[in-house]
Design a protein around this motif. Structure first.
Motif, short mmCIF file in Angstrom:
data_model
loop_
_atom_site.label_atom_id
_atom_site.label_comp_id
_atom_site.label_asym_id
_atom_site.label_seq_id
_atom_site.Cartn_x
_atom_site.Cartn_y
_atom_site.Cartn_z
N UNK A 93 13.36 -1.22 32.65
CA UNK A 93 12.72 -2.35 32.00
C UNK A 93 11.51 -2.95 32.56
N UNK A 94 11.13 -2.28 33.81
CA UNK A 94 10.02 -2.88 34.82
C UNK A 94 8.57 -2.48 33.94
N UNK A 95 7.93 -3.18 33.94
CA UNK A 95 6.49 -2.96 33.37
C UNK A 95 5.68 -2.21 34.45
N UNK A 96 5.10 -0.87 33.97
CA UNK A 96 4.33 -0.27 34.69
C UNK A 96 2.79 -0.38 34.51
N UNK A 97 1.92 -0.70 35.56
CA UNK A 97 0.50 -0.75 35.22
C UNK A 97 -0.24 0.22 36.07
N UNK A 98 -0.98 1.20 35.77
CA UNK A 98 -1.59 2.06 36.33
C UNK A 98 -2.98 1.73 36.65
N UNK A 99 -3.62 1.47 37.93
CA UNK A 99 -4.93 1.00 38.03
C UNK A 99 -5.54 1.88 38.72
N UNK A 100 -6.07 2.92 38.45
CA UNK A 100 -7.11 3.85 39.07
C UNK A 100 -8.61 3.25 39.10
N UNK A 101 -8.93 2.53 39.85
CA UNK A 101 -10.18 1.71 39.68
C UNK A 101 -11.51 2.85 39.60
N UNK A 102 -12.33 2.59 38.58
CA UNK A 102 -13.43 3.33 38.26
C UNK A 102 -12.95 4.60 37.62
N UNK A 103 -12.03 4.49 37.02
CA UNK A 103 -11.55 5.77 35.91
C UNK A 103 -11.45 5.31 34.83
N UNK A 104 -11.73 4.17 34.21
CA UNK A 104 -11.39 3.97 32.75
C UNK A 104 -12.07 4.81 31.77
N UNK A 105 -13.06 5.33 32.00
CA UNK A 105 -13.91 6.25 31.16
C UNK A 105 -12.83 7.47 30.79
N UNK A 106 -12.17 7.92 31.92
CA UNK A 106 -11.39 8.94 31.66
C UNK A 106 -10.16 8.79 30.35
N UNK A 107 -9.77 7.27 30.68
CA UNK A 107 -8.71 6.86 29.76
C UNK A 107 -9.02 6.34 28.63
N UNK A 108 -10.37 6.11 28.29
CA UNK A 108 -10.85 5.15 27.16
C UNK A 108 -9.83 5.26 25.93
N UNK A 109 -9.24 6.75 25.49
CA UNK A 109 -8.59 6.79 24.50
C UNK A 109 -6.92 6.81 24.51
N UNK A 110 -6.65 6.65 25.92
CA UNK A 110 -5.14 6.83 26.07
C UNK A 110 -4.49 5.60 25.66
#
Length: 544
Positions: A93-110
């Motif tokens: 039940x732990x919240x997982x936050x992925x923070x690959x800085x500068x890579x948000x374009x790759x995940x824009x539709x995720x």
């Protein structure tokens, strides 16, 4: 159903299901000054119980590629273990936050990126949370422990050049080749979040009422500390934040000050964090087993124990270890309690992982748990190195131990094969010289065969027990010579080294420095270096 309502319903579902999970039992390691305004610290632990639904793990900059080839290799080595941590924590039940800085374009539709963007903005956003944080006030009390001004790359120059060409051939910027998070980490599209923005991450934590935050990823001395969602920002803004110290790495080049191994550089940063920023934890607290260790990190663990008031070894020994042991050893420090003489806080914890112990203690009883840990360590055949007052470390001259503590009156003969029974007058200097028949012993490697003057009182130590090999002797005119340094084969099968040297002036003597250095290599089973530069490197101007 609106996207916002969908997010709200999902968040409620996650929180309600996590209520069924057991609490997380966490052991937080931290450091606190041995006394007010001290630059020495006790390394301690405390137990905490965390609700999974009020806990998050932020994965910092675990990129697919990096401009430093060795950084990529180290990340690839620990990423599978980190993925185990994330999977197990997510199940709980732990919240997982992925923070690959500068890579948000790759995940824009995720979906995980969309979920982060749809998170309602927190009612309170801390000032500066969208910016890099280079230092918090508490860090001003210390000296930053490594020089990372060269960027911290530790690649072989030719390998680095070849790596840059390989990245260029793939159409990537060799200085910033990352485009996404490593595929070794699973991103759950139905539960996780993706964000590299401080205000978004803060809002995610606020929306789920999360106070406990674990940071993992790379690189601790840069991104993990300084990012808008990093340790400094979360610590100064009141989150119960910790670093997962075995799921991280540093950008540190051993060719820069303090000229220690890459892994020792990481240890120094972790220690800095525990002193001035936040506590640390390890991955085994989530997945069980043992904590992670890099395959190439084969450094023996040496624990330096200091609890005496006569010779300032709580200053000279850390300086010695910092200057000379950082290349080949993992070093930790344990200091006596400034308020309670018969206590060495953290000793039992430190001995659990120690491969060797270096003692400078004088006439202390120990709390029962600490004495049990010490006896267990020695009974296991682990090596012991003692200097100066260590021969009467745990004897109170026949006086009974205070309630709740224990003495070890026979520590000298049983552990060192010694026979300390007094010392000569402090005003009498002695001449110390190597034993001719022992000149080829590894501990005397690089030690001058010429005699030198000892300014501290000469200990009366003879006769020694069977099983000792004398390496140095000391002589005062008109008095018998006394053993000054020797090895001992203990009854438990372990080996010890002891020297009655250790006066503050001895640490200015290259012969003593080399003797003590060699004893650590010998005790831990490493080859004693034929040559060793005893020049003390000058630290750079304070810079983070």
């Amino acid at each position: 159903m609106s996207l916002l309502r969908t997010f709200t319903c999902l968040l409620g579902l996650l929180c309600s299901t996590s209520l069924l999970a057991d609490d997380l039992s966490m052991t937080l390691r931290y450091q606190e000054p041995t006394e007010l305004n001290s630059d020495r610290f006790h390394q301690l632990t405390r137990e905490e119980s965390w609700k999974p639904q009020h806990t998050a793990i932020i994965v910092c900059d675990m990129w697919d590629l990096h401009h430093c080839r060795n950084a990529v290799l180290r990340e690839q080595e620990f990423a599978p273990r980190l993925n185990e941590v994330l999977n197990k924590a997510r199940e709980q039940g732990v919240t997982i936050i992925h923070a690959p800085s500068g890579c948000m374009k790759h995940y824009q539709d995720h979906p995980a990126r969309t979920r982060a963007q749809l998170t309602p903005k927190a009612s309170h956003i801390p000032d500066g949370i969208t910016s890099w944080c280079y230092q918090i006030p508490a860090e001003e009390q210390g000296i930053y422990p490594v020089d990372q001004s060269d960027g911290g790359e530790d690649d072989d120059p030719q390998e680095h050049a070849d790596w840059a060409k390989q990245l260029e051939s793939r159409g990537l910027n060799p200085r910033a080749p990352w485009t996404r998070q490593t595929e070794a980490l699973t991103i759950d599209p139905d539960k996780d979040f993706i964000s590299d923005q401080g205000d978004e991450v803060w809002s995610i934590l606020a929306a789920a009422d999360i106070d406990n935050v674990i940071l993992a990823g790379v690189h601790t001395n840069m991104c993990v500390l300084g990012r808008p969602f990093g340790l400094r920002q979360l610590a100064k803004n009141g989150k119960n934040v910790v670093l997962m110290r075995d799921m991280t790495d540093t950008m540190y080049n051993p060719g820069a000050w303090p000229f220690v191994s890459h892994f020792s550089g990481t240890d120094r940063i972790i220690s800095h964090i525990e002193k001035y920023v936040c506590p640390t934890v390890t991955s085994d607290q989530i997945v069980g087993g043992e904590s992670f260790r890099f395959a190439k990190d084969d450094r023996p663990q040496v624990v330096v124990v200091m609890a005496e008031d006569e010779y300032d070894t709580n200053q000279t020994l850390p300086e010695f270890a910092t200057h000379y042991l950082g290349k080949d050893f993992r070093v930790s420090y344990v200091f006596g309690n400034a308020e309670e003489r018969n206590d060495i806080p953290g000793l039992d914890l430190a001995l659990e992982s120690a491969d060797a112990v270096l003692l400078s203690v004088r006439r202390r009883a120990l709390p029962t748990n600490q004495m049990v840990a010490l006896r267990k360590f020695i009974a296991a055949g682990k090596p012991v190195i003692g200097i100066r007052t260590a021969c009467h470390a745990f004897s109170l001259r026949g006086q009974g131990a205070p309630d709740g503590t224990e003495t070890w009156d026979k520590f000298d003969p049983e552990v060192f094969g010694g026979n300390y029974h007094n010392h000569h007058n402090n005003k009498l200097t002695s001449q110390v010289s190597p034993i001719a028949t022992a000149k080829d012993h590894p501990i005397l490697t690089g030690v001058s065969q010429d005699s030198f003057t000892q300014y501290g009182s000469l200990y009366k130590t003879s006769p020694l027990a069977e099983g000792t090999t004398v390496l140095l002797k000391g002589k005062i005119e008109e008095y018998p010579a006394e053993p000054v340094a020797w090895t001992f084969q203990r009854a438990d099968g372990g080996q010890s080294f002891f020297t009655s040297l250790g006066h503050k002036t001895d640490f200015e003597n290259p012969s003593f420095q080399r003797l003590l250095l060699n004893s650590v290599y010998w005790a831990t089973g490493l080859n004693v270096p034929r040559e060793f530069d005893l020049t003390v490197p000058t630290p750079p101007a304070k810079k983070i």
